[in-house]
Design an enzyme around this catalytic site. Structure first.
Site, PDB file in Angstrom:
ATOM      1  N   SER A   1      -6.372 -16.657  -6.603  1.00 38.53           N
ATOM      2  CA  SER A   1      -6.401 -15.005  -6.950  1.00 38.53           C
ATOM      3  C   SER A   1      -5.643 -14.795  -8.219  1.00 38.53           C
ATOM      4  CB  SER A   1      -5.947 -14.061  -5.731  1.00 38.53           C
ATOM      5  OG  SER A   1      -4.655 -14.618  -5.127  1.00 38.53           O
TER       6      SER A   1
ATOM      7  N   TYR B   1      -6.064 -10.987  -3.590  1.00 37.85           N
ATOM      8  CA  TYR B   1      -7.358 -11.164  -2.424  1.00 37.85           C
ATOM      9  C   TYR B   1      -7.047 -11.060  -1.110  1.00 37.85           C
ATOM     10  CZ  TYR B   1      -9.857 -13.722  -6.284  1.00 37.85           C
ATOM     11  OH  TYR B   1     -10.729 -14.014  -7.376  1.00 37.85           O
ATOM     12  N   GLY B   2      -5.933 -11.133  -0.739  1.00 41.28           N
ATOM     13  CA  GLY B   2      -5.492 -11.054   0.607  1.00 41.28           C
ATOM     14  C   GLY B   2      -5.603  -9.698   1.340  1.00 41.28           C
TER      15      GLY B   2
ATOM     16  N   CYS C   1      -6.365 -20.626  -3.211  1.00 31.50           N
ATOM     17  CA  CYS C   1      -5.896 -19.480  -2.523  1.00 31.50           C
ATOM     18  C   CYS C   1      -6.479 -19.613  -0.876  1.00 31.50           C
ATOM     19  CB  CYS C   1      -6.682 -18.331  -3.041  1.00 31.50           C
ATOM     20  SG  CYS C   1      -6.656 -16.778  -2.291  1.00 31.50           S
ATOM     21  N   ASN C   2      -5.407 -19.368  -0.068  1.00 31.56           N
ATOM     22  CA  ASN C   2      -5.702 -19.415   1.374  1.00 31.56           C
ATOM     23  C   ASN C   2      -6.828 -18.281   1.668  1.00 31.56           C
ATOM     24  OD1 ASN C   2      -3.803 -21.151   3.187  1.00 31.56           O
ATOM     25  ND2 ASN C   2      -2.978 -20.571   1.205  1.00 31.56           N
TER      26      ASN C   2
ATOM     27  N   THR D   1      -0.416 -19.223  -0.524  1.00 31.57           N
ATOM     28  CA  THR D   1       0.093 -19.906  -1.644  1.00 31.57           C
ATOM     29  C   THR D   1       1.651 -19.835  -1.856  1.00 31.57           C
ATOM     30  OG1 THR D   1      -0.975 -18.116  -2.924  1.00 31.57           O
ATOM     31  CG2 THR D   1      -2.080 -20.339  -2.732  1.00 31.57           C
TER      32      THR D   1
HETATM   33  N1  DGL Z   1      -3.276 -16.593  -3.032  1.00 29.66           N
HETATM   34  C1  DGL Z   1      -3.305 -15.800  -2.063  1.00 29.66           C
HETATM   35  C2  DGL Z   1      -3.220 -16.447  -0.393  1.00 29.66           C
HETATM   36  O1  DGL Z   1      -2.957 -17.622  -0.483  1.00 29.66           O
HETATM   37  C3  DGL Z   1      -2.124 -14.787  -1.871  1.00 29.66           C
HETATM   38  C4  DGL Z   1      -2.050 -13.672  -2.907  1.00 29.66           C
HETATM   39  C5  DGL Z   1      -3.234 -12.719  -2.685  1.00 29.66           C
HETATM   40  O2  DGL Z   1      -3.182 -12.097  -1.715  1.00 29.66           O
HETATM   41  O3  DGL Z   1      -4.355 -12.972  -3.552  1.00 29.66           O
HETATM   42  O4  DGL Z   1      -3.954 -16.239   0.223  1.00 29.66           O
END
Ligand code: DGL
Length: 283
Positions: free
Chosen positions: A10, A41-42, A72-73, A184
């Site tokens: 993200s 994205y979260g 991205c998780n 992340t």
């Molecule tokens: N990269 C996102 C994750 O690992 C964290 C940042 C976001 O919320 O976009 O979930």
């Protein structure tokens, strides 16, 4: 095989995964796309994250990547299956490798998961764990405030410790022995997290486990780079690269020398609706 590996996130957090890839796969060329225009994205809905993931993957796929990593998780939690169906190359996220490592590590069979709201609400980690072993007890905690704290650089700050205590004490209280860092950003504050939970709890870095899995996939499929020289890396972002290069070192462990802004909107218009065939966006 001398083709790059594509990685998307993200925004900036996926650089923690790139850091691990550089460590485990130093000879591979890496192409990274950080969707900095649409981060976070979260906090977004599953449907929107799926759409973004398809778009991000299509952007990288045009460069002839040999494998895609969803760093991205939040996107891994909801979109890896969809991307595996859509693309002709191997696709891996960070959930499966994180789960495997946690299962190997947990003696008490009591595992904690921390991540963004999207990741935790998706139950992706829990579902994967139960597929392997339904007897495992899983305790999840969404920790949305940690993302901005890490981006702000408050890594060793009183406010970060207070926030961590608020989120993590309920997990400590239920006697877990392993926590999956399902975001992340969390490896960046790994030391602070370890201080709060104590040394009896093992922390699993999903990004690190993903890098190890990719190493295995490349070998199994015989598509690893045979180059002896170090691989190259290139960073694309969908918004002004200023903040990305400025704070990137915190995530990557080395300066982000240059990042290039791409005209992502034009790319999406040119792609047209064919991109969304697998998604019924209006159901
Ligand atoms: N990269 C996102 C994750 O690992 C964290 C940042 C976001 O919320 O976009 O979930």
């Amino acid at each position: 095989m001398r083709k790059p590996i594509g990685i998307f996130d993200s925004g900036i957090g996926g650089l923690t995964v790139v850091k691990q890839l550089i460590h485990f796969l130093p000879n591979e060329d890496l192409l990274y796309f950080g969707d900095t225009a649409r981060i976070p994205y979260g906090t977004k809905s599953e449907k929107l994250i799926k759409q973004y993931a398809l778009e991000d993957a299509a952007f990288l796929d045009q460069f002839g990547i040999k494998l895609l990593i969803v760093a991205c998780n939040s996107a891994s939690a909801v979109a890896v299956d969809l991307l595996q169906m859509t693309l002709d190359i191997p696709v891996t996220g960070v959930i499966f490798p994180g789960v495997e490592a946690a299962l190997n590590e947990s003696k008490l069979k009591r595992i904690g998961i921390v991540g963004t709201s999207a990741t935790i609400n998706s139950n992706a980690y829990n579902k994967r764990i139960f597929e392997f072993d339904p007897s495992i007890k899983v305790f999840s905690q969404s920790c949305p405030l940690l993302v901005p704290l890490v981006e702000e650089g408050w890594l060793d700050d009183e406010i970060t410790y207070l926030t961590l205590k608020k989120y993590l004490i309920p997990l400590i209280d239920v006697n877990i022995d392993t926590i999956i860092l399902g975001c992340t950003h969390f490896p960046v504050i790994r030391e602070a997290i370890q201080t709060v939970v104590g040394n009896n709890i093992t922390l699993i870095d999903s990004g690190k486990e993903a890098a190890k899995l990719v190493q295995k996939i490349l070998t199994d499929l015989k598509i690893a780079s045979q180059e002896e020289s170090r691989g190259t890396f290139k960073f694309f972002v969908s918004d002004d690269p200023g903040k990305f290069t400025e704070i990137g070192e915190r995530f990557l462990g080395q300066p982000v020398i240059s990042a290039q802004r791409v005209d992502f909107d034009t790319f999406l218009i040119e792609q047209g609706p064919k991109l969304y065939k697998p998604l019924n966006l209006y159901d």
